[in-house]
Design a protein around this motif. Structure first.
Motif, PDB file in Angstrom:
ATOM      1  N   THR A   5       0.838  -1.213   0.000  1.00  0.00           N
ATOM      2  CA  THR A   5       0.000   0.000   0.000  1.00  0.00           C
ATOM      3  C   THR A   5       0.865   1.252   0.000  1.00  0.00           C
ATOM      4  OG1 THR A   5      -1.740  -1.174   1.211  1.00  0.00           O
ATOM      5  CG2 THR A   5      -1.821   1.235   1.227  1.00  0.00           C
ATOM      6  N   LEU A   6       1.890   1.256   0.833  1.00  0.00           N
ATOM      7  CA  LEU A   6       2.796   2.405   0.870  1.00  0.00           C
ATOM      8  C   LEU A   6       3.453   2.635  -0.483  1.00  0.00           C
ATOM      9  CD1 LEU A   6       4.605   2.053   4.317  1.00  0.00           C
ATOM     10  CD2 LEU A   6       3.456   4.099   3.482  1.00  0.00           C
ATOM     11  N   LYS A   7       3.935   1.562  -1.091  1.00  0.00           N
ATOM     12  CA  LYS A   7       4.593   1.686  -2.391  1.00  0.00           C
ATOM     13  C   LYS A   7       3.638   2.263  -3.426  1.00  0.00           C
ATOM     14  CE  LYS A   7       8.286  -1.779  -2.553  1.00  0.00           C
ATOM     15  NZ  LYS A   7       8.750  -3.011  -3.231  1.00  0.00           N
ATOM     16  N   ASN A   8       2.429   1.717  -3.494  1.00  0.00           N
ATOM     17  CA  ASN A   8       1.476   2.134  -4.531  1.00  0.00           C
ATOM     18  C   ASN A   8       1.025   3.577  -4.350  1.00  0.00           C
ATOM     19  OD1 ASN A   8       1.537  -0.323  -5.875  1.00  0.00           O
ATOM     20  ND2 ASN A   8      -0.158  -1.188  -4.710  1.00  0.00           N
ATOM     21  N   ILE A   9       0.744   3.968  -3.109  1.00  0.00           N
ATOM     22  CA  ILE A   9       0.308   5.351  -2.866  1.00  0.00           C
ATOM     23  C   ILE A   9       1.427   6.329  -3.219  1.00  0.00           C
ATOM     24  CG2 ILE A   9      -0.440   7.000  -1.122  1.00  0.00           C
ATOM     25  CD1 ILE A   9      -1.787   4.722   0.359  1.00  0.00           C
ATOM     26  N   THR A  10       2.633   6.006  -2.777  1.00  0.00           N
ATOM     27  CA  THR A  10       3.779   6.890  -3.055  1.00  0.00           C
ATOM     28  C   THR A  10       4.033   6.990  -4.552  1.00  0.00           C
ATOM     29  OG1 THR A  10       4.771   6.232  -0.948  1.00  0.00           O
ATOM     30  CG2 THR A  10       6.203   7.322  -2.544  1.00  0.00           C
ATOM     31  N   TYR A  11       3.991   5.846  -5.238  1.00  0.00           N
ATOM     32  CA  TYR A  11       4.222   5.845  -6.691  1.00  0.00           C
ATOM     33  C   TYR A  11       3.147   6.657  -7.410  1.00  0.00           C
ATOM     34  CZ  TYR A  11       4.740   4.093 -11.455  1.00  0.00           C
ATOM     35  OH  TYR A  11       4.897   3.994 -12.813  1.00  0.00           O
ATOM     36  N   SER A  12       1.889   6.536  -6.963  1.00  0.00           N
ATOM     37  CA  SER A  12       0.795   7.292  -7.597  1.00  0.00           C
ATOM     38  C   SER A  12       1.011   8.795  -7.441  1.00  0.00           C
ATOM     39  CB  SER A  12      -0.549   6.880  -6.982  1.00  0.00           C
ATOM     40  OG  SER A  12      -0.800   5.510  -7.187  1.00  0.00           O
ATOM     41  N   ILE A  13       1.445   9.208  -6.250  1.00  0.00           N
ATOM     42  CA  ILE A  13       1.698  10.638  -6.024  1.00  0.00           C
ATOM     43  C   ILE A  13       2.841  11.115  -6.911  1.00  0.00           C
ATOM     44  CG2 ILE A  13       2.496  12.328  -4.338  1.00  0.00           C
ATOM     45  CD1 ILE A  13       1.027  10.745  -2.198  1.00  0.00           C
ATOM     46  N   GLN A  14       3.903  10.333  -6.983  1.00  0.00           N
ATOM     47  CA  GLN A  14       5.057  10.730  -7.794  1.00  0.00           C
ATOM     48  C   GLN A  14       4.689  10.831  -9.266  1.00  0.00           C
ATOM     49  OE1 GLN A  14       7.819   7.670  -6.601  1.00  0.00           O
ATOM     50  NE2 GLN A  14       8.881   9.016  -5.162  1.00  0.00           N
ATOM     51  N   VAL A  15       3.931   9.865  -9.777  1.00  0.00           N
ATOM     52  CA  VAL A  15       3.539   9.878 -11.189  1.00  0.00           C
ATOM     53  C   VAL A  15       2.644  11.065 -11.487  1.00  0.00           C
ATOM     54  CG1 VAL A  15       2.210   8.653 -12.938  1.00  0.00           C
ATOM     55  CG2 VAL A  15       3.837   7.404 -11.525  1.00  0.00           C
ATOM     56  N   SER A  16       1.692  11.344 -10.591  1.00  0.00           N
ATOM     57  CA  SER A  16       0.789  12.476 -10.827  1.00  0.00           C
ATOM     58  C   SER A  16       1.550  13.800 -10.826  1.00  0.00           C
ATOM     59  CB  SER A  16      -0.310  12.490  -9.764  1.00  0.00           C
ATOM     60  OG  SER A  16       0.235  12.703  -8.483  1.00  0.00           O
ATOM     61  N   LEU A  17       2.549  13.916  -9.982  1.00  0.00           N
ATOM     62  CA  LEU A  17       3.332  15.148  -9.948  1.00  0.00           C
ATOM     63  C   LEU A  17       4.216  15.280 -11.184  1.00  0.00           C
ATOM     64  CD1 LEU A  17       4.436  15.261  -6.196  1.00  0.00           C
ATOM     65  CD2 LEU A  17       2.718  16.664  -7.300  1.00  0.00           C
ATOM     66  N   GLU A  18       4.777  14.170 -11.649  1.00  0.00           N
ATOM     67  CA  GLU A  18       5.663  14.222 -12.813  1.00  0.00           C
ATOM     68  C   GLU A  18       4.893  14.490 -14.103  1.00  0.00           C
ATOM     69  OE1 GLU A  18       7.689  10.532 -12.807  1.00  0.00           O
ATOM     70  OE2 GLU A  18       8.906  10.988 -11.042  1.00  0.00           O
ATOM     71  N   GLU A  19       3.670  13.967 -14.173  1.00  0.00           N
ATOM     72  CA  GLU A  19       2.921  14.063 -15.430  1.00  0.00           C
ATOM     73  C   GLU A  19       1.896  15.190 -15.449  1.00  0.00           C
ATOM     74  OE1 GLU A  19       1.187  10.274 -16.108  1.00  0.00           O
ATOM     75  OE2 GLU A  19       3.106   9.257 -16.467  1.00  0.00           O
ATOM     76  N   GLY A  20       1.403  15.576 -14.264  1.00  0.00           N
ATOM     77  CA  GLY A  20       0.294  16.516 -14.281  1.00  0.00           C
ATOM     78  C   GLY A  20       0.531  17.847 -13.617  1.00  0.00           C
ATOM     79  N   ILE A  21       1.697  18.057 -13.052  1.00  0.00           N
ATOM     80  CA  ILE A  21       1.989  19.306 -12.340  1.00  0.00           C
ATOM     81  C   ILE A  21       2.989  20.128 -13.140  1.00  0.00           C
ATOM     82  CG2 ILE A  21       2.843  20.313 -10.201  1.00  0.00           C
ATOM     83  CD1 ILE A  21       0.236  18.903  -9.838  1.00  0.00           C
ATOM     84  N   VAL A  22       2.719  21.396 -13.270  1.00  0.00           N
ATOM     85  CA  VAL A  22       3.591  22.252 -14.086  1.00  0.00           C
ATOM     86  C   VAL A  22       4.947  22.463 -13.437  1.00  0.00           C
ATOM     87  CG1 VAL A  22       1.677  23.470 -15.187  1.00  0.00           C
ATOM     88  CG2 VAL A  22       2.588  24.324 -13.021  1.00  0.00           C
ATOM     89  N   PHE A  23       5.014  22.239 -12.125  1.00  0.00           N
ATOM     90  CA  PHE A  23       6.298  22.451 -11.457  1.00  0.00           C
ATOM     91  C   PHE A  23       7.401  21.639 -12.122  1.00  0.00           C
ATOM     92  CE2 PHE A  23       4.061  23.541  -7.213  1.00  0.00           C
ATOM     93  CZ  PHE A  23       3.934  24.844  -7.641  1.00  0.00           C
ATOM     94  N   SER A  24       7.137  20.323 -12.290  1.00  0.00           N
ATOM     95  CA  SER A  24       8.189  19.459 -12.815  1.00  0.00           C
ATOM     96  C   SER A  24       8.533  19.819 -14.252  1.00  0.00           C
ATOM     97  CB  SER A  24       7.743  17.996 -12.731  1.00  0.00           C
ATOM     98  OG  SER A  24       6.542  17.811 -13.464  1.00  0.00           O
ATOM     99  N   GLN A  25       7.541  20.266 -15.043  1.00  0.00           N
ATOM    100  CA  GLN A  25       7.803  20.625 -16.430  1.00  0.00           C
ATOM    101  C   GLN A  25       8.655  21.892 -16.533  1.00  0.00           C
ATOM    102  OE1 GLN A  25       3.956  20.968 -18.199  1.00  0.00           O
ATOM    103  NE2 GLN A  25       3.436  18.806 -17.910  1.00  0.00           N
ATOM    104  N   ASN A  26       8.546  22.753 -15.558  1.00  0.00           N
ATOM    105  CA  ASN A  26       9.307  24.003 -15.579  1.00  0.00           C
ATOM    106  C   ASN A  26      10.551  23.945 -14.686  1.00  0.00           C
ATOM    107  OD1 ASN A  26       7.469  25.208 -17.301  1.00  0.00           O
ATOM    108  ND2 ASN A  26       6.152  25.870 -15.610  1.00  0.00           N
TER     109      ASN A  26
END
Length: 599
Positions: free
Chosen positions: A41-62
């Protein structure tokens, strides 16, 4: 029918049909399954947060990802303050700051009883910390969650303290086995860190818990391993000296790791509020990430790139991109990563983040091993070593030095990478690293604060028995107190005639002990009535052979004082005033009773 009635009926049925031994085995399998689910559960939740930030947040793109850690720490702070406010009351002293030390303290002082809230707290707070870039690991939270499950299950099933300790160790082994798919290392860790006796009684439950946890991980995550390591360069005898050098380097780095860990915590303890710690810590992590991007998160991808020989991708985009064709620039950057990884990790903890220590230690060790190999290959010796092998073994060397668990380091690295053919160099590096750090510092980041306050379990049974004993349980207070100005007649009438003890404390008006009187001291003159009014208590009193300080003296020190003074009773002083006596007979009786519990 309510839940309590159902549990009562089940327990009655269990007592009639299932032996205690088989029931413990069944519980160990269930605990391993639960710990495995918590880790997954810890792995999956953490991975989901990381993926959402990498793909959907402008911070990482900039390239503004360095802002994310302070956002994650702020979320953790707000959740603790407003959602878990009534639930975060500490069950352990504030000086205990990490998951494993809190478990060790609970096993010693709280009979292994953990709050059920610790089951879900780490599942929420750790993914937010790590998913938003906190430079810590997931193993500590997985151990906390699994241990809380086993503790509350044992309380529900009316399990005794000793079996509860074993089940918590099973949960710890299960969390490690699930997280790393390394069942042997999981068992060894439980034995080394929790100071369990490696007997068949404890080994079989640990084995069952590890197996069920690993199977859980395979079911949900497939057969992927933490690192895909392929052995391309076998160990040769000519490399022995260089693995010795690696052991020396990792040993020195382990000392640096521990010193920096406590230094950063001491620095943050100066700040009065948690919010200020968050701002200072979050800003510091952001600055470090701006200059050293690989510090973001756990850092496992960094180590994977080093295994693949892709150090350019591991280092990521940074201010020195134009100079990375120079191998010495790469080496300096890797050294910088090694130095700042522990700083970023501890800053994340001190700022309020939730996570573990072992994975960051592994990542730091991989960078250190890679640096040593690169230096050897480029310094002009004319000898080439395997960078991937040194990267792997550097991880083991640092783990052995930081947590003083050499066997865990060997089996963990061997299992998660399949590098069993490197057992000999693993043993060489781990042994040297462990010896250096063990000789320089007796205790680790897990055990130092516990040991300083006499709250640490070890493999020494005598030490454990004395450590687990409570001085309040052996203090006797049914002594008649005398005053120094009392006459001999008053002492006999008000003290000796009404007491069944042959020892009398002499105290002044402020309840300060000024001496003691034994019945033997007055036996020869106690019937001489001519002395009843002419002599006083202070004539016969004398200073006791030793004192017990209630606030400072551990049970080990108390036992040592009895041995040194050869006394049968010693007075206890609390806050500078008389508090009672400890008798050698009662102390030894309590010791024997506690020893039975341990054996």
């Amino acid at each position: 029918m309510d839940m309590k009635s159902l549990i009562k009926q089940f327990l009655l049925w269990r007592y009639k049909h299932i032996s205690q031994k088989n029931f413990v085995l069944f519980l160990s399998a269930f605990v391993g399954l639960s710990a495995g689910l918590a880790a997954v559960t810890l792995k999956n939740i953490t991975y989901s947060i990381q993926v959402s930030l990498e793909e959907g947040i402008v911070f990482s793109q900039n390239q503004l990802y360095f802002i994310l850690p302070i956002v994650g720490l702020l979320l953790v702070y707000l959740i603790k303050k407003y959602m878990f406010r009534k639930e975060m009351s500490p069950s352990v002293p504030p000086y205990i700051k990490r998951a494993v030390p809190s478990l060790l303290y609970s096993l010693l002082r709280q009979k292994g009883l953990l709050s059920y809230k610790l089951i879900y707290h780490p599942l929420i707070l750790a993914p937010l910390t790590i998913g938003f870039g906190g430079s810590v690991g997931l193993l500590g939270p997985a151990i906390t969650s699994g241990s809380a499950i086993s503790s509350n299950l044992s309380r529900l099933m009316h399990i005794d303290k000793k079996t509860r300790t074993l089940l918590i160790a099973c949960a710890t082994a299960g969390a490690i086995a699930s997280m790393f798919k390394s069942p042997i290392a999981a068992i060894v860790f439980a034995v080394e860190v929790f100071s369990l006796d490696l007997t068949f009684v404890s080994l079989l439950p640990l084995l069952i818990a590890s197996i069920s946890s690993v199977l859980t991980s395979y079911f949900f995550l497939g057969d992927e391993v933490l690192f895909n390591f392929t052995l391309t360069d076998k160990f040769t005898i000519n490399d022995t000296a260089f693995y010795i050098i690696l052991g020396l380097v990792t040993g020195i780095a382990s000392i640096y790791f521990t010193k920096i860990y406590f230094a950063i915590y001491a620095f943050f303890d100066r700040f009065k509020t948690k919010f200020i710690k968050l701002l200072v810590g979050g800003s510091s992590i952001g600055v470090m990430l701006y200059f050293i991007p690989p510090l973001y998160g756990e850092g496992l991808s960094f180590t994977r790139d080093l295994f693949d020989g892709n150090h350019l991708h591991a280092l990521g985009s940074n201010l020195f991109d134009d100079y990375l064709d120079n191998i010495w620039v790469v080496i300096v950057l890797l050294i910088g990563f090694t130095i700042f990884k522990v700083i970023a990790m501890t800053t994340t903890f001190a700022a309020g983040g939730v996570g573990g220590v072992i994975v960051p230690t592994m990542v730091m060790g991989s960078a250190l091993g890679n640096v040593v190999a690169k230096v050897i290959n480029n310094i002009g010796f004319g000898h080439q070593v395997s960078e991937s092998n040194f990267t792997l073994i550097g991880m083991a060397g640092l783990i052995a030095g930081v947590i003083h668990a050499p066997l865990t380091a060997i089996f963990l690295i061997a299992e998660i990478t399949g590098g069993y053919e490197l057992f000999l160099p693993l043993m060489i590096t781990v042994a040297i690293s462990y010896m250096i750090t063990k000789n320089y510092m007796e205790h680790t980041i897990y055990t130092k604060e516990l040991a300083e306050r006499g709250n640490l379990l070890t493999h020494d049974k005598d030490h454990n028995v004395l450590t687990s004993m409570n001085i309040d349980s052996v203090i006797e207070q049914d002594f008649i107190k005398l005053q120094p100005e009392m006459s001999l007649g008053d002492m006999l009438h008000k003290g000796v005639s009404k007491s069944n003890r042959n020892l009398f404390p002499v105290i002044n008006q402020d309840n300060i002990l000024v001496g003691i009187i034994l019945l033997d001291d007055i036996r020869s003159i106690m019937f001489d009535q001519s002395l009843y009014e002419s002599t006083s208590v202070e004539t016969f009193m004398h200073i006791p052979p030793g004192f017990i300080d209630y606030e400072k003296d551990s049970m080990r020190i108390v036992m040592q004082k009895f041995q040194d003074t050869n006394a049968w009773n010693l007075p206890v002083i609390k806050n500078g005033k008389y508090y009672g006596f400890v008798s050698k007979s009662k102390l030894l009786t309590a010791y024997r009773r506690e020893l039975i519990n341990f054996t």
